[in-house]
Design a protein around this motif. Sequence first.
Motif, PDB file in Angstrom:
ATOM      1  N   TYR A  88       0.860  -1.184   0.000  1.00 45.70           N
ATOM      2  CA  TYR A  88       0.000   0.000   0.000  1.00 45.70           C
ATOM      3  C   TYR A  88       0.898   1.237   0.000  1.00 45.70           C
ATOM      4  N   GLN A  89       0.639   2.168  -0.890  1.00 42.61           N
ATOM      5  CA  GLN A  89       1.298   3.471  -0.833  1.00 42.61           C
ATOM      6  C   GLN A  89       0.503   4.467  -1.655  1.00 42.61           C
ATOM      7  N   MET A  90       0.318   5.643  -1.096  1.00 39.03           N
ATOM      8  CA  MET A  90      -0.421   6.678  -1.806  1.00 39.03           C
ATOM      9  C   MET A  90       0.490   7.342  -2.828  1.00 39.03           C
ATOM     10  N   GLY A  91       0.066   7.333  -4.077  1.00 39.98           N
ATOM     11  CA  GLY A  91       0.815   8.006  -5.132  1.00 39.98           C
ATOM     12  C   GLY A  91       0.287   9.390  -5.410  1.00 39.98           C
ATOM     13  N   ASP A  92      -0.628   9.864  -4.559  1.00 35.74           N
ATOM     14  CA  ASP A  92      -1.134  11.232  -4.655  1.00 35.74           C
ATOM     15  C   ASP A  92      -1.264  11.770  -3.237  1.00 35.74           C
ATOM     16  N   TYR A  93      -1.913  12.911  -3.097  1.00 37.87           N
ATOM     17  CA  TYR A  93      -1.965  13.555  -1.785  1.00 37.87           C
ATOM     18  C   TYR A  93      -3.247  13.255  -1.017  1.00 37.87           C
ATOM     19  N   SER A  94      -3.988  12.247  -1.440  1.00 43.84           N
ATOM     20  CA  SER A  94      -5.188  11.861  -0.706  1.00 43.84           C
ATOM     21  C   SER A  94      -4.821  10.950   0.459  1.00 43.84           C
ATOM     22  N   ALA A  95      -5.781  10.746   1.364  1.00 43.08           N
ATOM     23  CA  ALA A  95      -5.534   9.965   2.573  1.00 43.08           C
ATOM     24  C   ALA A  95      -5.814   8.486   2.330  1.00 43.08           C
ATOM     25  N   LEU A 155      -8.947   2.325   4.381  1.00 44.91           N
ATOM     26  CA  LEU A 155      -9.522   0.996   4.198  1.00 44.91           C
ATOM     27  C   LEU A 155     -10.751   0.890   5.086  1.00 44.91           C
ATOM     28  N   LEU A 156     -11.799   0.266   4.566  1.00 47.48           N
ATOM     29  CA  LEU A 156     -13.030   0.075   5.325  1.00 47.48           C
ATOM     30  C   LEU A 156     -13.339  -1.413   5.431  1.00 47.48           C
ATOM     31  N   PRO A 157     -14.101  -1.804   6.449  1.00 45.17           N
ATOM     32  CA  PRO A 157     -14.540  -3.206   6.518  1.00 45.17           C
ATOM     33  C   PRO A 157     -15.235  -3.603   5.219  1.00 45.17           C
ATOM     34  N   GLY A 158     -14.899  -4.767   4.736  1.00 49.92           N
ATOM     35  CA  GLY A 158     -15.472  -5.243   3.485  1.00 49.92           C
ATOM     36  C   GLY A 158     -14.598  -5.000   2.278  1.00 49.92           C
ATOM     37  N   ASP A 159     -13.567  -4.157   2.404  1.00 50.31           N
ATOM     38  CA  ASP A 159     -12.630  -3.990   1.292  1.00 50.31           C
ATOM     39  C   ASP A 159     -11.937  -5.322   1.041  1.00 50.31           C
ATOM     40  N   HIS A 160     -11.787  -5.674  -0.239  1.00 52.63           N
ATOM     41  CA  HIS A 160     -11.328  -7.025  -0.542  1.00 52.63           C
ATOM     42  C   HIS A 160     -10.672  -7.081  -1.909  1.00 52.63           C
ATOM     43  N   TYR A 189       3.819   0.303   2.823  1.00 52.69           N
ATOM     44  CA  TYR A 189       3.578  -0.748   3.808  1.00 52.69           C
ATOM     45  C   TYR A 189       3.242  -2.040   3.071  1.00 52.69           C
ATOM     46  N   THR A 190       4.015  -3.078   3.337  1.00 51.75           N
ATOM     47  CA  THR A 190       3.813  -4.376   2.701  1.00 51.75           C
ATOM     48  C   THR A 190       2.821  -5.205   3.510  1.00 51.75           C
ATOM     49  N   VAL A 191       1.882  -5.846   2.818  1.00 54.10           N
ATOM     50  CA  VAL A 191       0.937  -6.750   3.477  1.00 54.10           C
ATOM     51  C   VAL A 191       0.921  -8.071   2.723  1.00 54.10           C
ATOM     52  N   GLN A 192       0.484  -9.111   3.430  1.00 53.50           N
ATOM     53  CA  GLN A 192       0.416 -10.454   2.862  1.00 53.50           C
ATOM     54  C   GLN A 192      -0.992 -11.005   3.041  1.00 53.50           C
ATOM     55  N   ILE A 193      -1.485 -11.641   1.992  1.00 50.47           N
ATOM     56  CA  ILE A 193      -2.836 -12.196   2.005  1.00 50.47           C
ATOM     57  C   ILE A 193      -2.733 -13.686   1.697  1.00 50.47           C
ATOM     58  N   PRO A 194      -2.992 -14.563   2.664  1.00 58.25           N
ATOM     59  CA  PRO A 194      -2.951 -16.009   2.384  1.00 58.25           C
ATOM     60  C   PRO A 194      -3.999 -16.377   1.334  1.00 58.25           C
ATOM     61  N   ASN A 210     -13.714 -14.679  -8.669  1.00 60.36           N
ATOM     62  CA  ASN A 210     -14.428 -15.635  -7.825  1.00 60.36           C
ATOM     63  C   ASN A 210     -14.024 -15.489  -6.366  1.00 60.36           C
ATOM     64  N   ALA A 211     -12.991 -16.205  -5.955  1.00 56.10           N
ATOM     65  CA  ALA A 211     -12.594 -16.200  -4.549  1.00 56.10           C
ATOM     66  C   ALA A 211     -12.308 -14.786  -4.080  1.00 56.10           C
ATOM     67  N   SER A 212     -12.811 -14.457  -2.894  1.00 60.24           N
ATOM     68  CA  SER A 212     -12.646 -13.121  -2.332  1.00 60.24           C
ATOM     69  C   SER A 212     -11.840 -13.208  -1.041  1.00 60.24           C
ATOM     70  N   HIS A 213     -10.902 -12.269  -0.880  1.00 55.95           N
ATOM     71  CA  HIS A 213     -10.059 -12.236   0.312  1.00 55.95           C
ATOM     72  C   HIS A 213     -10.079 -10.820   0.882  1.00 55.95           C
ATOM     73  N   PRO A 214     -10.281 -10.682   2.199  1.00 54.52           N
ATOM     74  CA  PRO A 214     -10.290  -9.334   2.785  1.00 54.52           C
ATOM     75  C   PRO A 214      -8.916  -8.678   2.690  1.00 54.52           C
ATOM     76  N   LEU A 215      -8.921  -7.371   2.492  1.00 55.82           N
ATOM     77  CA  LEU A 215      -7.670  -6.622   2.472  1.00 55.82           C
ATOM     78  C   LEU A 215      -7.234  -6.347   3.910  1.00 55.82           C
ATOM     79  N   PRO A 216      -6.025  -6.756   4.270  1.00 51.71           N
ATOM     80  CA  PRO A 216      -5.581  -6.577   5.655  1.00 51.71           C
ATOM     81  C   PRO A 216      -5.165  -5.136   5.919  1.00 51.71           C
ATOM     82  N   PRO A 217      -5.209  -4.707   7.172  1.00 52.73           N
ATOM     83  CA  PRO A 217      -4.719  -3.364   7.505  1.00 52.73           C
ATOM     84  C   PRO A 217      -3.199  -3.313   7.412  1.00 52.73           C
TER      85      PRO A 217
END
Length: 749
Positions: free
Chosen positions: A470-477, A480-485, A517-522, A491-498
């Motif tokens: 995750y990294q912002m390439g512009d000046y917006s904030a 992430l909200l619950p349900g972001d995926h 910030y690096t995140v990992q999604i099993p 088909n298969a859906s995986h939640p986006l981790p904080p």
Amino acid sequence: MTLHRVLPSAPRTARHGLHALFAAAAAWNVPASAESVFRDGFEPLEPPPAVTILRDDRVATLEMDYDGENAWGQWWTMDGSGRDAAGFLVSWWPADAAASMPRPDAKHDGSLGCLGGARAKSDAASLRWLVTANRRVQLQPLLNDAPYHVRVQRIDALGEIISQPRDLDFPGGDGSRVAALRASMTHFDDFNLPLGPADETLWNNATVTSTDPRFNLFFINDQYHAHTLHGTRVDNTGDRSQTSQRFRKPVRIESGVRRRIVFDMDAPLSPRSVWYLDLNPVRTDLTAHVDFFDMDGGSGLPAGTLRLRAQFQTFSVNIVGMDGASHPIASVDMEEAGRQAVSNVRRSFEARVGTDGIEVLIDGRSVIDASYAPYMLAPGDYEPLWIAFGYNTPKDAVPYYLVHWDNFGFDGPDVDAREVHNYVTRIEGTDYRKANRGNGEFPSFTVRIPDDLRPTVAGATAQATLVLTYQMGDYSAFTLLPGDHVTLNGNASHPLPPRINNSVPYNPDLLAWGIPYTVQIPLGTLVHGGTSPFVVGDKFFQFFAENTGILDVHVEVAYPPGSAPAYTPPSAIHHFPLHGELPRLGLPARFEQIGDTQVGDEHHLSAESPARIAISGVVPLNLVVGNHSYANWAPELMVFPVQSTEVWSTGGTTGIATVEVFLRPSGGGAETSTRVLALDTGRDVPTPQGRYLRSFDSRAFADGDYELFVQATSPSGQKSHPSYGDETYLWDAAQLSGAYYPIQVRIQN
């Protein structure tokens, strides 16, 4: 000859005096035209250079007229005539070749450092040569334990050989040190692979939004060592950039044990460049410690990190507490310690890391031995992250630079013996995309996987993971909200981790805007003979998020030892960009002084209204090419190690064949230019650098406003780039070579 400042030796005095008269006449009395300096062929040559050869695996380091224990101040003294020593011609060939090899051909470039495929041409394919103004240089690649012959001669700023040769025989490379490391390290990479990628089961490469997408390379050249190539975008959002390599094997730090971590490296010498080796307690593809200055108390993530740092001649150690705050532990001036850093000359480093302190050795000499007190490094498994970092590198006229390294490894237990197969969206450029629900932006990333990912051994289970930043390439904030995926192939859906924040006590302020910030999604497990969540072919990952930038998307599959299937690495799927495909920047060239006026900020093209220099009569010119001098303080001193964007970006120099000065009426086109000075600086071979005091007669031109322009050319025709400090804000890197940068003058006779 003193080793602190190169001066003409006694046998050259008469020759120097004679040529000083010719040079003075040429400098102050000869009007526009090509310069011709008399050579009678009977002048005595200086004694040969003092040369030491240090052998290592596939490489030999030459030290030439060099005192490593007193390295500071070994500058080149140039009076401007062109007749002072300016560097060395180094030629080498297999000793079983012809007894008398031909002289290097001045019509061809010298061997250009680490630029893939670059070769100094000669009449004999076995002859290699280079020119350099550095007093340490490496000959590579060599065969180990094979006979070679090397010849070293001094050359002046006109490209003339001015010394007798130092001829030495030596038995090529010496693989014993690296063989011992290979035997004693648990994990070790000697990078002895052909031109192209490193072992992609061992290394991951990642970048950030502020890195110029052209300049984020990690590669092995045809000299069997690794390079990280990095540069900051000019039009960036945020001015801290990085190109980082994560080693896929963690190192265990234990109480009461000093873990050995080894590597060979030069050090970044360009002004806004720095190198890090971070030991992180969490897995991350990039660092979120982006202070650059690494001041006491500077904060970032991950917390609990040990950081080794090199910038110019300073090597230092910092520890990051669990609160995320960085603290300096120790530092050393490598030059003062007798271990001077020189571009593209690797030294061996060994860090002996414990929970209570660290010792660092460079070429076998202990230069740091320090306790962390009052801090400590917690016992645990740490992820090594190799980082080339830039703080707005174009601000100091450096589009990109290289870190040269080799022979990385460490001892201790094999913490994770799994083999990792990595699949990416691309190698070249960037895959950055924006996900924004309000704008209906739901980006898709394609990861090509041509392999059956299931383990080949019965009972083996592999783990598949989606890794991204995750990294912002512009000046917006970032939001992430619950349900972001993210979905896989729709088909298969995986939640986006904080984003991960491992600080203790927890400090939410460490999750800052614009930081990667690096995140990992099993994604699931794969079993031998079972149903795989991945069919062979393209995998489409689509992201649904409130507002975030996403980049460095890749899939890692980790296999138990001996169970990995056939692997198609990314370089066999995607275009692998080579160093030689990047824009060549050319030699640096500039006016230091015109008439009695030092060329300064007020004369630069970036000035609001560039000032004009009033000139009349015979106008003295002070030109500097291929290096920097100490300008007003000591303009006759050319620095060592060489300060040159060409050297920082390629590892060497082509050499200078000609230097020309042009005059044109202000606002006129190229067709209105008149060449007022031409110097032949490749008389025997192209010279690596030069300071030239010359002149032109302005009385041959009508009074009025004009532009003066200096340009150097390599033997192959590569044009110089203007070297005034603001050129990277005026031209893209691809336009720098040959860019027209005039200094405004007014003729008043």
